[in-house]
Design an enzyme around this catalytic site. Structure first.
Site, PDB file in Angstrom:
ATOM      1  N   LYS A   5       0.809  -1.210   0.000  1.00 49.81           N
ATOM      2  CA  LYS A   5       0.000   0.000   0.000  1.00 49.81           C
ATOM      3  C   LYS A   5       0.849   1.270   0.000  1.00 49.81           C
ATOM      4  CE  LYS A   5      -4.264  -1.914   1.831  1.00 49.81           C
ATOM      5  NZ  LYS A   5      -3.868  -3.319   2.080  1.00 49.81           N
TER       6      LYS A   5
HETATM    7  C1  LIG Z   1      -4.521  -4.430   1.544  1.00 50.06           C
HETATM    8  C2  LIG Z   1      -3.780  -5.727   1.564  1.00 50.06           C
HETATM    9  C3  LIG Z   1      -4.150  -6.822   0.757  1.00 50.06           C
HETATM   10  C4  LIG Z   1      -5.373  -6.779  -0.133  1.00 50.06           C
HETATM   11  O1  LIG Z   1      -5.130  -6.047  -1.295  1.00 50.06           O
HETATM   12  P1  LIG Z   1      -6.338  -5.621  -2.260  1.00 50.06           P
HETATM   13  O2  LIG Z   1      -5.730  -4.759  -3.294  1.00 50.06           O
HETATM   14  O3  LIG Z   1      -7.317  -4.888  -1.381  1.00 50.06           O
HETATM   15  O4  LIG Z   1      -6.923  -6.874  -2.798  1.00 50.06           O
HETATM   16  C5  LIG Z   1      -3.381  -7.962   0.776  1.00 50.06           C
HETATM   17  N1  LIG Z   1      -2.296  -8.058   1.588  1.00 50.06           N
HETATM   18  C6  LIG Z   1      -1.917  -7.050   2.389  1.00 50.06           C
HETATM   19  C7  LIG Z   1      -0.740  -7.223   3.264  1.00 50.06           C
HETATM   20  C8  LIG Z   1      -2.623  -5.831   2.409  1.00 50.06           C
HETATM   21  O5  LIG Z   1      -2.234  -4.835   3.210  1.00 50.06           O
END
Ligand SMILES: *Cc1c(COP(=O)(O)O)cnc(C)c1O
Length: 433
Positions: A107
């Site tokens: 993210k």
């Molecule tokens: C947010 C997140 C996900 C999910 O990702 P999406 O794009 O919402 O499918 C998976 N793994 C981690 C560690 C995350 O922080």
């Protein structure tokens, strides 16, 4: 380039408007009107390009001059100021390590790009912005870090008290400056509800210039396409023919970004949509019925989503056709028990330490390999240290702390909050700079 709403009830908008609004007024999601194909010269030169150079070529057609090339280049360089390596786990299996950024999860990429793009536009307009974000953990830390010290932008993070990890809480609450953390006496849904009420409050919305940094924002999604190209470019040439991306998923932003990369010309054999028991999308892929349901808590908690918002983007990319979608995407879902087991076995057999999210992706790839072959790239979405208790219980040793993270003992500065909207409203109107 214009961005339309998947609900088609509002006029298409510019990139700038799309990222300031976050969501179109008709409650759809923004999508680019066109997904440009990258020229074959780009693919021929991939080996010689750096990560930010690839990023520039991928994003340029979407930004379409709204941010001049030199500014866009520096925004991208700044966003991607860390490595995104592939790491070979075993024959035919690589991990794409998306966790080398400041908050140790993928993210960071989207949050940093969104912060810098918003800031580019606010500087030009001489405008102030207030970013509201409700979080169950990872989003809040990435947004706090990505927006820290960005001029003219105040960030208010709402997180459920006692329900985020110590690591996540520290990353959200110790920065100070333009980052304010509200520790809400309630659940993630309560936090989300407060944010939604704020957006519906016309006075608040206009007087504080509210915007949202959650994952449905276009400026978080688009830069995630970059690392699919970069992963592919890092593969040995003989392994580029049948590439499978296994994507541990919750809100399906990462997977949607991969589909966009494929539409731009990246040769991908198959995407694997891997979930924990929150299996709304895998179920859709199996039986063509999309039935959102309440989320269930798991050890891969960043994927505990029962009604994934980016599903409408996936559907849009396949013109609403289940048949077309299953041609490109295969769904898998796993319990915590098999996730734990995989962390243990993978460490035992290969020495690689998976985090619980990556482990779900790894499981999907192993199942896919029962009947298929190719070169698999599992998106390792978070560093195992973020889930150290779960992981250490399986591998029976300490997870090494990554070098670039200092867990300082900075003071936690959060403001305890109730779930009462009037308190939240008064706070935003009167106490925020
Ligand atoms: C947010 C997140 C996900 C999910 O990702 P999406 O794009 O919402 O499918 C998976 N793994 C981690 C560690 C995350 O922080």
């Amino acid at each position: 380039m214009k961005y339309y709403s998947t609900n088609q009830q509002v006029e298409p908008v510019s990139f700038q408007e799309a990222i300031f609004l976050g969501l179109p007024a008709d409650n759809g999601l923004f999508m680019p009107e066109e997904i440009p194909s990258l020229p074959s010269s780009f693919f021929d030169s991939l080996d010689d390009l750096t990560l930010p150079e690839i990023g520039f070529e991928v994003l340029k057609p979407f930004i379409d001059g709204e941010i001049p090339d030199t500014d866009l280049k520096s925004i991208i360089e700044d966003t991607l100021a860390f490595e995104i390596p592939i790491n070979r786990i075993k024959d035919g299996v690589y991990a794409l390590e998306l966790f080398h950024g400041p908050t140790l999860a993928f993210k960071d990429v989207g949050a940093r790009f969104l912060a810098r793009s918003l800031s580019y536009f606010t500087r030009k307009k001489n405008q102030k912005l207030t970013v509201l974000v409700a979080t169950s953990g990872d989003t809040g830390s990435a947004v706090a870090n990505g927006f820290y010290n960005v001029p003219d932008i105040e960030v208010v993070i709402l997180y459920p008290s006692g329900k985020v990890s110590g690591f996540q809480e520290q990353q959200m609450t110790t920065l100070g400056g333009n980052i304010t953390a509200l520790e809400v006496d309630g659940t993630f849904d309560d936090c989300q509800h407060l944010v939604k009420q704020a957006f519906l409050d016309e006075e608040l919305r206009t007087s504080k210039n509210l915007t949202s940094a959650n994952s449905i924002n276009m400026a978080r999604l688009l830069p995630q396409s970059i690392y699919y190209f970069y992963a592919w470019a890092q593969l040995p040439e003989e392994e580029r023919k049948e590439v499978i991306f296994s994507v541990p998923s919750g809100n399906y932003g990462n997977l949607s970004a991969g589909l966009i990369a494929q539409r731009m010309g990246l040769p991908v054999k198959q995407f694997l949509a891997c979930s924990n028991v929150n299996d709304t999308v895998p179920l859709y892929l199996w039986n063509a019925r999309f039935e959102p349901k309440p989320s269930v808590a798991t050890i891969s908690n960043a994927m505990d989503v029962g009604n994934p918002s980016n599903f409408v983007r996936m559907l849009d990319l396949f013109a609403g056709s289940h048949q077309k979608m299953i041609h490109s995407i295969t769904g898998y879902s796993y319990t915590d028990e098999s996730t734990r087991d995989t962390i243990q076995k993978t460490y035992g057999l290969t020495g690689y330490i998976l985090d619980p999210h990556g482990a779900v992706g790894y499981l999907g790839l192993m199942d896919y390999y029962r009947n298929n072959q190719g070169t698999g790239i599992v998106l390792e979405t978070a560093h195992p240290i973020k889930f150290r208790n779960t992981v250490e219980d399986q591998i029976l040793r300490e997870v090494p702390m990554p070098g670039h993270v200092s867990l300082t003992d900075l003071e936690k500065k959060s403001i305890p909050f109730s779930i009462d909207f009037e308190d939240f409203r008064t706070f935003l109107l009167n106490e925020l700079a």
